[in-house]
Design an enzyme around this catalytic site. Structure first.
Site, PDB file in Angstrom:
ATOM      1  N   GLU A   1      -0.922   7.583   3.330  1.00 40.60           N
ATOM      2  CA  GLU A   1      -0.864   8.064   1.946  1.00 40.60           C
ATOM      3  C   GLU A   1       0.074   9.195   1.414  1.00 40.60           C
ATOM      4  O   GLU A   1      -0.276  10.454   1.364  1.00 40.60           O
ATOM      5  CB  GLU A   1      -2.475   8.532   1.354  1.00 40.60           C
ATOM      6  CG  GLU A   1      -3.409   7.361   1.412  1.00 40.60           C
ATOM      7  CD  GLU A   1      -4.554   7.781   0.613  1.00 40.60           C
ATOM      8  OE1 GLU A   1      -4.946   8.942   0.376  1.00 40.60           O
ATOM      9  OE2 GLU A   1      -5.326   6.972   0.109  1.00 40.60           O
TER      10      GLU A   1
ATOM     11  N   GLU B   1      -7.374   0.274   2.500  1.00 37.05           N
ATOM     12  CA  GLU B   1      -8.787   1.326   2.714  1.00 37.05           C
ATOM     13  C   GLU B   1      -9.371   0.828   1.294  1.00 37.05           C
ATOM     14  O   GLU B   1      -9.174   0.533   0.432  1.00 37.05           O
ATOM     15  CB  GLU B   1      -8.364   2.536   2.582  1.00 37.05           C
ATOM     16  CG  GLU B   1      -7.921   2.941   3.870  1.00 37.05           C
ATOM     17  CD  GLU B   1      -7.560   4.656   3.899  1.00 37.05           C
ATOM     18  OE1 GLU B   1      -8.225   5.442   3.028  1.00 37.05           O
ATOM     19  OE2 GLU B   1      -6.808   5.149   4.710  1.00 37.05           O
TER      20      GLU B   1
HETATM   21  C1  GAL Z   1      -8.169   8.104   1.552  1.00 35.47           C
HETATM   22  C2  GAL Z   1      -7.489   8.566   2.984  1.00 35.47           C
HETATM   23  C3  GAL Z   1      -8.648   8.448   3.953  1.00 35.47           C
HETATM   24  C4  GAL Z   1      -9.916   8.994   3.689  1.00 35.47           C
HETATM   25  C5  GAL Z   1     -10.359   8.412   2.293  1.00 35.47           C
HETATM   26  C6  GAL Z   1     -11.738   8.879   1.798  1.00 35.47           C
HETATM   27  O1  GAL Z   1      -7.199   8.505   0.691  1.00 35.47           O
HETATM   28  O2  GAL Z   1      -6.523   7.701   3.335  1.00 35.47           O
HETATM   29  O3  GAL Z   1      -7.930   8.896   5.263  1.00 35.47           O
HETATM   30  O4  GAL Z   1      -9.775  10.392   3.513  1.00 35.47           O
HETATM   31  O5  GAL Z   1      -9.469   8.824   1.404  1.00 35.47           O
HETATM   32  O6  GAL Z   1     -11.939   8.162   0.472  1.00 35.47           O
END
Ligand code: GAL
Length: 715
Positions: free
Chosen positions: A202, A351
């Site tokens: 990100e 994710e």
């Molecule tokens: C994302 C990030 C992850 C984790 C997640 C929590 O933005 O890439 O490492 O922090 O959020 O929601």
């Protein structure tokens, strides 16, 4: 993912030793790495893990999770992987924040633990995506080389203890990252169980110190060549902004000269691209071609131009978080389609939230069944993988409250069984969805330049460029079932209908592309605020839509930010415009008025054109100056579809039910999801094979969050 073809003997050897996706028929695909490591005789006993399990084919749909083996004793790994395997999880993403474990002191690389973690995953038929660890440099690095820390916008140096504290423009930081990545790539670039790489995590945080400033000056010189040129294109005579040295040009991110603001954003985008290219150069020569390289993007995040940043990658991916509330299939669907448009092919959800997050105002959980519905919504939009962040919370750290699949005690939370159901679904539906993608007859144009240009000068604070795009997206998607979201400079010839919501900034190249699209028979619809700005974020010297005025045979006489509603009526019925209204005029006898404003105390708009259209050969160009909603918007969407000859495969659908269609040359897969509260029955246009439930069906009944995956031959 590209797979090499190998002789049967090597294929067999690899298949026996590694699960690495070997399908051992003559000429069948197998990872080259699997063969070479097998041939080299590396034994599992040498690394102290159980022998590999039986080989299996790569799934067409990957269920995954973010796993952080470095946070747990190795004695725990197999328990975690047993539980993952039982939930049908087929890949883990590892390592993206593990630099302090991979290189505990400078040049002292410890990759053995990662090797053992990969072997342990392999023994559970679980593939691995490695995240390069550059988003979280270790403390030794930033204390030894403090110049690698980013300078925040207030001039203070960031510090260790969080993440993204690095300076993305710093050459030294890039060298240190490169060295780390090369070590990982050499070690795992031929590992049969490593299927891909995620660069960093990100991209977001910037540095505003002297290093970035000097590079920005160089970037400006490259782009403008002379200060005279820059001064003229930015109209710096205004407010005595004239520059006589490159070093005088400041960094502005909010209320600067619009040319300066846009240049900084373009510099930021190019600098993330070069930051990423540095890592691509470390990885590519050292890894198998079958291993993909991606980075995880963030939906509508507007910190840089995602088309620029994703250009050099093999695959796009993104992190799909709802945060507060429930899944909104329209705005979330638009983010998927945006991501699919970066490289114009299927993508991964790298994710997504296992129920809830820890960073939104209330962190509510998605409802029972909603996580599964969301996973299928992802697949429907062209995702080939869905991965939950994260498997289990670190026992300490900033994200202790985030949703997970295991609790702090290491046993499944209630959502685990729903994710296991998704895993079973993916296993069943994978063969039907393999090789399929989304095919759209309609495109929505999205440009970061326009997004920024409006955001910096909203004029009416309620004018949200993304909300505008999503409004049109939602109305048209409800009819067309699939929509591409693409950059205005791509070849548009495959689309019957192209909608450009608030395409505020149009470069000459984009204008030429749009004009030839219409002249070649395409149907283009421009909406409010289109064609106002040029490539330098300055005003076009024609009224809106600037270079498209001659083609339209009409123009915007004046724009009005509204503080009260203005009625509009015409061929799309009657409604109101709320935030913005543009007074249109026609200059060509072939340009027709579709909608007009009603009377209000404002007076200027009374009876004036609010939407106009002109046929151009087989094509047409339409300009909508009012913001439409409700029935007028829906009618406008229907009108556009009819004008453009877009014939949806099916519909109308019962309220709350979404349809997604993926296909290849032979067959179509329909995914139906009911997001509404009440059960709904959908009568299908022909008999379909029910991929998840089995049997042949002419109709399906879906309760809230129910999913049907249906297959038929292309009619
Ligand atoms: C994302 C990030 C992850 C984790 C997640 C929590 O933005 O890439 O490492 O922090 O959020 O929601």
């Amino acid at each position: 993912m590209k797979i090499f073809r190998l002789p049967l003997t090597l294929c067999l050897a690899a298949a026996v030793t590694f699960p690495g996706w070997a399908r051992c028929a003559p000429g069948a695909p197998i990872s080259a790495a699997g063969a070479s490591i097998a041939a080299a005789g590396v034994a599992h006993s040498a690394v102290g893990v159980a022998p590999a399990a039986a080989p299996s084919s790569p799934p067409a749909l990957y269920l995954g999770t973010a796993w952080y083996p470095e946070q747990w004793p190795e004695s725990r790994w197999n328990t975690d992987l047993d539980l993952m395997e039982a939930a049908h999880i087929r890949f883990v993403r590892i390592g993206e924040f593990a630099w302090s474990r991979l290189e505990p002191s400078e040049g002292d690389y410890h990759l053995g633990w990662m090797y053992r973690a990969i072997r342990a995953a392999e023994s559970h038929h679980i593939a691995v995506v490695i995240g390069t660890p550059s988003a979280a440099p270790p403390a030794w690095l930033t204390s030894k080389y403090p110049e690698t820390l980013r300078v925040k916008q207030d001039g203070r140096l960031d510090q260790h203890g969080n993440r993204q504290q690095f300076n993305w423009a710093d050459p030294l930081y890039r060298r240190l990252v490169y060295a780390m990545d090369v070590q990982e790539a050499r070690r795992f670039g031929h590992d049969p169980d490593v299927i891909g790489w995620q660069i960093d995590n990100e991209y977001a945080a910037l540095s505003y110190g002297p290093i970035a400033k000097a590079q920005f000056e160089n970037w400006l010189q490259d782009h403008y060549q002379t200060l005279d040129n820059l001064n003229s294109r930015w109209t710096t005579a205004y407010w005595s902004q004239t520059y006589t040295a490159w070093s005088q040009i400041p960094i502005e991110t909010n209320y600067g000269n619009p040319g300066l603001l846009l240049s900084w954003k373009r510099f930021v985008s190019d600098t993330w691209r070069s930051y990423q290219l540095n890592q691509l150069r470390a990885l590519r020569p050292n890894i198998d071609r079958r291993q993909f390289i991606t980075t995880n993007m963030m939906g509508f995040f507007n910190g840089y131009d995602a088309y620029t940043v994703t250009r050099d990658l093999d695959m796009a991916s993104w992190d799909d978080y709802v945060g507060t509330g429930q899944l909104d299939p329209v705005s979330n669907g638009a983010k998927h389609d945006l991501t699919r448009g970066f490289l114009r092919k299927n993508f991964w959800v790298m994710e997504t939230q296992p129920g809830f997050v820890n960073w939104s105002p209330d962190n509510n959980s998605l409802d029972k069944g909603e996580v599964r519905a969301m996973a299928w919504h992802d697949i429907g939009h062209g995702a080939d993988a869905v991965s939950y962040w994260q498997w289990r919370s670190a026992l300490n750290g900033q994200e202790e409250y985030h949703g997970t699949l295991l609790g702090a005690d290491g046993t499944p939370v209630p959502l685990y069984s729903e994710v296991a159901q998704i895993g079973r679904d993916f296993g069943k539906a994978g063969p039907a969805l393999a090789g399929t993608t989304v095919h759209s007859q309609v495109a929505i144009l999205h440009s970061y330049d326009s997004y920024w240009a409006i955001d910096w000068q909203r004029h009416n604070k309620a004018f949200d460029p993304i909300a505008t795009m999503v409004t049109y997206y939602g109305a048209i998607r409800a009819l067309a079932h699939s929509v591409d979201i693409v950059n205005p400079d791509v070849d548009l010839s495959q689309y019957k209908l192209v909608i450009a919501p608030a395409l505020n900034l149009i470069t000459d190249k984009e204008a030429a592309n749009l004009i030839s699209y219409v002249r070649d028979g395409g149907h283009l619809v421009l909406t409010q605020r289109s064609g106002m700005k040029n490539a330098d974020n300055g005003l076009q010297t024609e009224r809106q839509p600037g270079p498209l005025v001659p083609l339209l045979g009409g123009r915007v006489e004046q724009y009005y930010a509204l503080d009260s509603t203005v009625p509009v009526s015409g061929v799309w019925g009657s409604g109101d415009t709320h935030v913005w209204a543009e007074l249109l005029s026609t200059s060509d006898p072939e340009t027709h008025v579709l909608m007009r404003y009603g009377n209000t105390p404002l007076g200027w708009l009374n009876g004036q054109p609010a939407a106009i259209t002109r046929k151009v050969g087989q094509g047409s160009i339409t300009y909508i100056g009012a913001d439409l909603e409700g029935a007028t918007l829906d009618n406008a969407a229907k009108w556009m579809m009819t004008e453009a000859g877009v014939h949806p495969e099916f519909g109308p659908l019962p309220a709350g039910v979404d349809l997604y269609i993926r296909s290849d040359a032979q067959h179509e897969v329909w995914i139906l999801i009911n997001f509404g509260p009440a059960p709904k029955t959908v009568d299908l246009p022909s008999a379909f094979q029910n991929v998840l439930a089995g049997g042949s069906q002419r109709s399906v009944t879906l309760k809230r969050f129910d999913v049907a995956v249906l297959q038929r031959a292309v009619p």
